[in-house]
Design a protein around this motif. Structure first.
Motif, mmCIF file in Angstrom:
data_model
loop_
_atom_site.group_PDB
_atom_site.id
_atom_site.type_symbol
_atom_site.label_atom_id
_atom_site.label_comp_id
_atom_site.label_asym_id
_atom_site.label_seq_id
_atom_site.Cartn_x
_atom_site.Cartn_y
_atom_site.Cartn_z
ATOM 1 N N UNK A 44 0.855 -1.183 0.000
ATOM 2 C CA UNK A 44 0.000 0.000 0.000
ATOM 3 C C UNK A 44 0.898 1.242 0.000
ATOM 4 N N UNK A 45 0.536 2.228 -0.805
ATOM 5 C CA UNK A 45 1.257 3.506 -0.842
ATOM 6 C C UNK A 45 0.232 4.609 -0.603
ATOM 7 N N UNK A 46 0.401 5.343 0.491
ATOM 8 C CA UNK A 46 -0.558 6.381 0.872
ATOM 9 C C UNK A 46 0.133 7.740 0.859
ATOM 10 N N UNK A 47 -0.334 8.626 -0.022
ATOM 11 C CA UNK A 47 0.227 9.985 -0.062
ATOM 12 C C UNK A 47 -0.551 10.867 0.908
ATOM 13 N N UNK A 48 0.173 11.428 1.876
ATOM 14 C CA UNK A 48 -0.456 12.243 2.912
ATOM 15 C C UNK A 48 -0.231 13.734 2.680
ATOM 16 N N UNK A 49 -1.171 14.518 3.129
ATOM 17 C CA UNK A 49 -1.065 15.972 3.028
ATOM 18 C C UNK A 49 -0.274 16.537 4.184
ATOM 19 N N UNK A 50 0.983 16.117 4.298
ATOM 20 C CA UNK A 50 1.854 16.599 5.364
ATOM 21 C C UNK A 50 3.184 17.042 4.761
ATOM 22 N N UNK A 51 3.916 17.831 5.513
ATOM 23 C CA UNK A 51 5.268 18.235 5.126
ATOM 24 C C UNK A 51 6.234 17.549 6.085
ATOM 25 N N UNK A 52 6.787 16.397 5.698
ATOM 26 C CA UNK A 52 7.633 15.623 6.612
ATOM 27 C C UNK A 52 8.918 16.335 7.033
ATOM 28 N N UNK A 53 9.225 17.466 6.377
ATOM 29 C CA UNK A 53 10.410 18.236 6.782
ATOM 30 C C UNK A 53 10.169 18.958 8.100
ATOM 31 N N UNK A 54 8.892 19.097 8.457
ATOM 32 C CA UNK A 54 8.539 19.761 9.709
ATOM 33 C C UNK A 54 8.251 18.707 10.782
ATOM 34 N N UNK A 55 8.906 18.849 11.924
ATOM 35 C CA UNK A 55 8.782 17.858 12.992
ATOM 36 C C UNK A 55 7.344 17.650 13.448
ATOM 37 N N UNK A 56 6.539 18.717 13.422
ATOM 38 C CA UNK A 56 5.159 18.597 13.900
ATOM 39 C C UNK A 56 4.213 18.004 12.851
ATOM 40 N N UNK A 57 4.773 17.600 11.694
ATOM 41 C CA UNK A 57 3.949 16.947 10.677
ATOM 42 C C UNK A 57 4.497 15.566 10.301
ATOM 43 N N UNK A 58 5.440 15.086 11.095
ATOM 44 C CA UNK A 58 5.989 13.753 10.855
ATOM 45 C C UNK A 58 4.970 12.693 11.269
ATOM 46 N N UNK A 59 4.750 11.723 10.402
ATOM 47 C CA UNK A 59 3.819 10.629 10.701
ATOM 48 C C UNK A 59 4.621 9.338 10.790
ATOM 49 N N UNK A 60 4.618 8.746 11.959
ATOM 50 C CA UNK A 60 5.338 7.495 12.190
ATOM 51 C C UNK A 60 4.588 6.694 13.229
ATOM 52 N N UNK A 61 4.521 5.398 13.048
ATOM 53 C CA UNK A 61 3.816 4.595 14.030
ATOM 54 C C UNK A 61 3.979 3.111 13.797
#
Length: 229
Positions: A44-61
């Motif tokens: 699965x490949x999910x494109x998210x509306x986040x800017x991973x360069x910003x720490x407060x928009x990092x998605x990890x789990x």
């Protein structure tokens, strides 16, 4: 551009152009268009509306897929002697400490996941250059640095995976095998997507799930409808 084989053309023909599929439809279709002679991985490949360069928009789990990954995950438990029996009984493939640290220093990384204890992490620091690029460095956030070694090993063996948005804003994850039933593939997909929704950063504005694609190792991709999630 390489020419498509007859089977590839047949697979592409079964995908309706511009159609956004439900999870159930896509899961059934992936099985239908996978023609590999081996048990292909379903991804699965999910494109998210986040800017991973910003720490407060990092998605990890982490997520435990209800039907497992279909992969025999090799687990190394780097633990002190008092935890060795616990790790072995839980199903770890390799159990020990100093002898495996020496092997890793020599370049050995024939494992999928390394689980260890907080007291051992200091010894792993110098091995970051070997383990880091391979995604093998244990991390408390993914549950691979813990005192409950047995639980960690059991979870990984039963289908627990960790994921992280890449620099382009996409989360890639293997969610099963083409030999799975369509219901099991769908169940695993739903679990991962539900987890991603729960992890939406408060700093993320606008559309969160921009696009979702499912594919198997040698199949074309099928686009899912993000609005149906």
């Amino acid at each position: 551009m390489a020419k498509l084989t007859k089977k590839q053309k047949e697979a592409h023909a079964k995908i309706e152009k511009n159609k956004l599929y439900t999870i159930e439809e896509a899961s059934a279709l992936i099985k239908e268009i996978t023609n590999a002679k081996f048990d292909a991985s379903v991804d699965l490949a999910v494109r998210l509306g986040v800017d991973p360069r910003k720490a407060n928009q990092m998605v990890r789990g982490v997520v435990t897929l209800p039907h497992g990954t279909g992969k025999d995950v090799k687990v190394l438990a780097l633990v002190t002697p008092d935890k060795e029996a616990e790790a072995t009984e839980a199903g770890a493939d390799f159990v020990g400490l100093d002898e495996y640290l020496t092997k890793i220093k020599g370049g050995w990384t024939d494992v999928d996941v390394i689980i260890t204890m907080p007291s051992v992490m200091g010894k792993l620091g110098p091995l970051g250059r070997v383990l880091g690029p391979r995604g093998l460095m244990p991390n408390p956030k993914t549950g691979t640095v813990t005192m409950d070694v047995a639980k960690a090993v059991t979870e990984v063996k039963s289908g627990k995976i960790d994921f992280k948005v890449d620099k382009t804003g996409i989360v890639h994850a293997a969610i099963g095998k083409s030999s799975f039933s369509a219901d099991k593939i769908a169940g695993n997909v739903q679990e991962l997507l539900d987890t991603l929704v729960k992890l939406k950063p408060t700093a993320s504005k606008g559309v969160y799930m921009k696009s979702i694609y499912m594919s198997s190792t040698m199949s074309p991709s099928v686009q899912l409808d993000p609005k149906a999630i």
